[in-house]
Scaffold this active site. Structure first.
Site, PDB file in Angstrom:
ATOM      1  N   ASP A 133      18.872  52.317 -31.617  1.00  0.00           N
ATOM      2  CA  ASP A 133      19.532  52.923 -32.782  1.00  0.00           C
ATOM      3  C   ASP A 133      18.938  54.321 -32.977  1.00  0.00           C
ATOM      4  OD1 ASP A 133      20.799  53.337 -35.343  1.00  0.00           O
ATOM      5  OD2 ASP A 133      21.013  51.178 -35.532  1.00  0.00           O
ATOM      6  N   HIS A 160      20.361  56.682 -30.749  1.00  0.00           N
ATOM      7  CA  HIS A 160      21.467  57.312 -31.460  1.00  0.00           C
ATOM      8  C   HIS A 160      21.116  58.706 -31.964  1.00  0.00           C
ATOM      9  CE1 HIS A 160      23.510  53.124 -32.296  1.00  0.00           C
ATOM     10  NE2 HIS A 160      23.230  53.328 -31.029  1.00  0.00           N
TER      11      HIS A 160
END
Ligand SMILES: *[C@@H]1O[C@H](CO)[C@@H](O)[C@H](O)[C@H]1NC(C)=O
Ligand SMILES: *[C@@H]1O[C@H](CO)[C@@H](O)[C@H](O)[C@H]1NC(C)=O
Ligand SMILES: *[C@@H]1O[C@H](CO)[C@@H](O)[C@H](O)[C@H]1NC(C)=O
Ligand SMILES: *[C@@H]1O[C@H](CO)[C@@H](O)[C@H](O)[C@H]1NC(C)=O
Ligand SMILES: *[C@@H]1O[C@H](CO)[C@@H](O)[C@H](O)[C@H]1NC(C)=O
Ligand SMILES: *[C@@H]1O[C@H](CO)[C@@H](O)[C@H](O)[C@H]1NC(C)=O
Ligand SMILES: *[C@@H]1O[C@H](CO)[C@@H](O)[C@H](O)[C@H]1NC(C)=O
Ligand SMILES: *[C@@H]1O[C@H](CO)[C@@H](O)[C@H](O)[C@H]1NC(C)=O
Length: 420
Positions: free
Chosen positions: A244, A267
């Protein structure tokens, strides 16, 4: 078992006080405190700190015994000692369930935790609260050095249903810092956290340096570092590969400096998401410099939810950034998490600078500034942006920029061409 860690800490605090009383009463020859004194006499101390070795409190490096209670006993002895203290977790593999290292430790500031070995997390998630695995709370002057914290998340990720369930429970954070002041975390490795790797809340003056964070690119919600409700944060020289956000800077984070970060997979480096919950505080002063992001879904991003929550995100600089094969290199998304805009975002984004950002993108829309129609972004600057397209060859199309509800100023190179 939301309170297990708390119960253990409570018991162990009481035990620590009893032991301390023995020591003061001249009980130098018995109990775990003896270990601490022997360590000092054998000259394991260079800094004048009293050493508390967890193996003198019953910890076993056999990879099987749950050492949580031994760790907390050693912590309480260190925390309630007089003068600088050092808790040592020596070489070897120590298994542990959830642990709360709680202050205040009035007499022992600074207090150092030095991890020389590996700590592996127990895999029964019913033992954990949402709060985390290693939890550091209400401590002034903590130094956490070294060690590998292996959250063994592979066994837990299947229980993460946040993709389908908006009210999902988060899996435990590996290292959680709450209400800490003047903290240094140096040279710590976090592997395969169940939830986030590191989180920081309600704290001031935090330095994270030489961190090595890793989990697979497809592991769910394994954010590298989550920062909120804290002032004066400095993260530098760290390596983050995870599933993430490498670093997520959320509500109430102020005076944040981030330098020399390697991120990917992951991310990217994100401010937000902001504006989902009531009572969120502004994010002011986030300076990200000298980062390299490779194979990430986003590069540098600001994300806010649509809706009525009013707050500010301002004084933001992303500078000297290299992006390799990044999907959304430069992005402000004020319609995050929604396909339909019900009410435009009430988060005011201003004073944002993207400077000297170069590398490659795999999407043709390389710069997307999608600001709120009710709260346009102000004072956005793009300077020396040099991205090139490295995706599947485009047909009759060039790499582009798109700007909605903002009029940025441009200077220097603009690849893709500046939005009109
Ligand atoms: C911030 O914390 C560090 C580490 O404890 C300390 O050396 C430094 O003096 C603190 N800075 C301020 C302004 O208190
Ligand atoms: C980070 O930790 C991983 C796993 O222990 C290791 O393979 C890697 O070399 C480390 N990276 C750095 C930059 O220290
Ligand atoms: C951040 O921490 C690093 C490493 O300790 C240090 O070199 C740097 O000067 C710090 N930056 C700020 C703005 O405090
Ligand atoms: C940021 O740091 C400065 C200097 O320490 C301080 O004056 C200011 O209040 C801090 N900003 C916020 C929003 O806390
Ligand atoms: C940026 O990184 C490069 C190479 O890693 C280093 O030489 C330079 O000093 C860094 N600059 C800053 C401002 O940290
Ligand atoms: C990035 O992805 C490419 C292609 O899948 C791969 O070869 C490369 O090793 C990856 N680099 C990093 C740092 O993850
Ligand atoms: C932009 O990047 C390309 C590809 O790396 C390079 O050839 C070119 O010189 C760069 N342009 C500027 C103005 O730096
Ligand atoms: C793409 O950019 C080139 C060079 O600027 C230009 O000649 C060409 O017409 C552009 N193609 C399209 C489809 O816009």
């Amino acid at each position: 078992m939301a309170t297990l860690g708390g119960i253990i800490a409570g018991k162990a605090i009481a035990l620590g006080l009893v032991l301390l009383a023995c020591w003061v009463a001249g009980g130098e020859s018995r109990g775990p405190i003896f270990g601490a004194i022997r360590a000092v006499r054998h000259g394991l101390v260079g800094t004048g700190a009293t050493v508390f070795d967890v193996t003198n409190y019953g910890a076993k490096a056999d990879g099987k015994t749950d050492n949580a209670l031994a760790f907390i006993k050693a912590w309480n002895a260190a925390c309630h000692s007089n003068g600088p203290a050092k808790l040592v977790i020596p070489t070897g593999t120590f298994l542990s369930g959830p642990v709360v290292f709680q202050g205040p430790c009035e007499g022992s500031n600074p207090i150092t935790i030095e991890v020389q070995g590996n700590i592996i997390a127990s895999t029964d998630i019913s033992e954990y609260s949402e709060d985390g695995w290693f939890w550091f709370e209400m401590i002034d002057g903590l130094v956490l050095k070294g060690g590998i914290f292996d959250g063994q998340g592979q066994t837990a990720w299947q229980y993460n249903d946040c993709k389908h369930n908006s009210g999902c429970q988060h899996l435990p954070v590996s290292l959680k810092f709450n209400k800490v002041k003047n903290t240094i975390v140096d040279g710590v490795t976090s592997l395969n956290s169940k939830g986030f790797h590191f989180s920081l809340t309600f704290s001031q003056n935090f330095t994270g340096v030489n961190l090595n964070i890793s989990a697979p690119g497809n592991s769910p919600n394994t954010d590298g570092i989550r920062l909120s409700s804290s002032d004066r944060i400095n993260i530098s020289s760290s390596f983050i590969a995870t599933g993430d956000d490498c670093i997520g800077i959320i509500q109430g984070a102020t005076n944040v400096t981030i330098t020399q970060i390697t991120c990917g997979p992951g991310h990217g480096i994100s401010i937000g998401s902001l504006g989902k919950y009531p009572e969120e505080k502004d994010v002011i002063g986030v300076h990200v410099r000298n980062a390299t992001l490779t194979n990430t879904t986003n590069g540098v991003r600001i994300k806010t939810y649509p809706g009525a929550r009013q707050l500010h995100a301002s004084d933001i600089i992303f500078e000297d950034i290299v992006l390799n094969n990044v999907k959304n290199p430069i992005i402000i998304d004020q319609n995050y998490g929604s396909h339909k805009v019900i009410k435009p975002s009430s988060v005011k984004v201003s004073d944002v600078h993207f400077k000297n950002i170069r590398g490659t993108t795999i999407s043709d829309l390389a710069v997307l500034l999608s600001c709120s129609s009710s709260n346009p972004c102000d004072q956005v600057e793009l300077s020396d942006i040099n991205l090139s397209y490295a995706g599947t060859p485009l047909r009759n199309k060039n790499m582009t920029s798109s700007c909605m509800n903002t009029k940025p100023t441009f200077s220097g190179t603009q690849n893709p061409p500046a939005c009109q």
